[in-house]
Design a protein around this motif. Structure first.
Motif, short mmCIF file in Angstrom:
data_model
loop_
_atom_site.label_atom_id
_atom_site.label_comp_id
_atom_site.label_asym_id
_atom_site.label_seq_id
_atom_site.Cartn_x
_atom_site.Cartn_y
_atom_site.Cartn_z
N LYS A 32 0.83 -1.21 0.00
CA LYS A 32 0.00 0.00 0.00
C LYS A 32 0.86 1.26 0.00
CE LYS A 32 -3.45 0.28 -0.35
NZ LYS A 32 -4.21 0.53 -1.59
N ASN A 55 -8.05 0.51 -0.96
CA ASN A 55 -8.16 1.57 -1.97
C ASN A 55 -9.48 2.34 -1.82
OD1 ASN A 55 -5.70 1.05 -3.18
ND2 ASN A 55 -6.56 -0.47 -4.57
N THR A 90 -9.67 6.34 -1.18
CA THR A 90 -10.43 7.18 -2.10
C THR A 90 -11.48 8.00 -1.37
OG1 THR A 90 -10.11 5.54 -3.86
CG2 THR A 90 -11.86 7.15 -4.18
#
Length: 303
Positions: free
Chosen positions: A56, A129, A133
């Motif tokens: 990540k 993710n 976001t």
């Protein structure tokens, strides 16, 4: 795999319709080797946390660095052998139960090695993710418990679908995966004893040589000559054209006509092209072209 009778005796031998699988995967198994051990729990959980954190962290780079499974495979081997050499071998009984286990059931074996790296690989592809976001673009922070529940449910959903389609995707001998064959060859190279033919190198020596050369190849474009990571013909020909830089730049443009000598850039998004069959690469390219044309046509209709 399919079992067929042996011509020499009544034992069952493994057969497979794919030649690449027959040449890579051993047809026999040793059921006496322990698999789920204390070493697997300690090293597997540690590599799982490390792999998820590093993957990540490096995914936010302009050219993301892919933390390959081989890194954790190499990390697990010395850690497992060190624990096998230092941990006590006496049995430990769990309180209030009759279950016993040993901290050191014997030499570190290939099954433990595979299970540890499988745990490390299982931390890839989580729903982190979505969380990033929501925070970065929608300014909607999630509580730690909600984020943890989201990641667990998406992972379990994927494992559930894998179990549902196991008959078609796992049990079928025709569903073979090239990247898995690379892993099998690697496990056998560093865990099994290999005799060196006269005048040639052993598998482990060949792996060590390739490892040193690939390390040097990574160092050159990433630290000493970074410009070869993205070479644009359009930018080199039309140096003062803004349009050419917008179309040809691989860093700040569309990257048309751009090529690279940086292997981390090549494998950053689709994985290693050395492991995939050419038919798979062509299909991916055709799908990418159709996707770009589809989005382009939608933009024209909107305008």
């Amino acid at each position: 795999m399919q079992s067929v009778p042996s011509s020499s005796n009544d034992e069952q031998v493994e057969d497979h319709p794919i030649e690449q699988v027959l040449l890579t995967v051993p047809p026999t198994d040793d059921p006496t080797l322990p698999a789920f051990t204390f070493r697997v729990l300690v090293i597997g959980l540690s590599t799982c946390i490390l792999s998820s954190s590093l993957s990540k962290f490096f995914s936010f780079r302009r050219n993301p660095i892919a933390i390959e499974l081989v890194f954790f495979q190499l990390l697990a081997l010395p850690a497992g052998r060190l624990m096998a050499a230092t941990l006590p071998k006496r049995l430990i009984r769990l309180p209030c139960t009759s279950w016993k286990f040993s901290l050191n059931p014997g030499p570190f074996n290939i099954k433990e090695h595979v299970l540890i790296t499988t745990m490390a690989k299982g931390s890839y592809g989580t729903a982190s993710n979505i969380i990033v976001t929501m925070k970065a673009f929608y300014h909607r922070p999630l509580s730690p418990w909600a984020a943890l529940l989201l990641m667990l449910t998406t992972q379990m959903l994927g494992f559930g679908f894998a179990g549902m389609f196991k008959r078609f995707l796992v049990d079928s001998p025709y569903m073979w995966w090239p990247f898995v064959l690379m892993d099998v060859s690697f496990y056998r190279t560093i865990n099994e004893k290999d005799s060196r033919p006269k005048g040639m190198v052993s598998k482990l020596q060949f792996f060590t040589l390739v490892f040193i050369l690939s390390f040097a190849y990574y160092i050159i474009p990433n630290y000493f000559f970074r410009s070869i990571g993205s070479l644009s013909l359009a930018c080199l020909i039309w140096k003062k054209s803004v349009t050419a830089h917008q179309l040809g730049s691989g860093l700040n443009g569309l990257g048309l006509g751009t090529f690279t000598f940086d292997w981390s850039t090549v494998i950053g998004f689709l994985g290693s092209p050395l492991a995939l069959p050419i038919s798979s690469i062509i299909h991916s390219m055709i799908g990418f072209i159709f996707l770009v044309l589809h989005h382009h046509s939608n933009l024209i209709l909107v305008q």
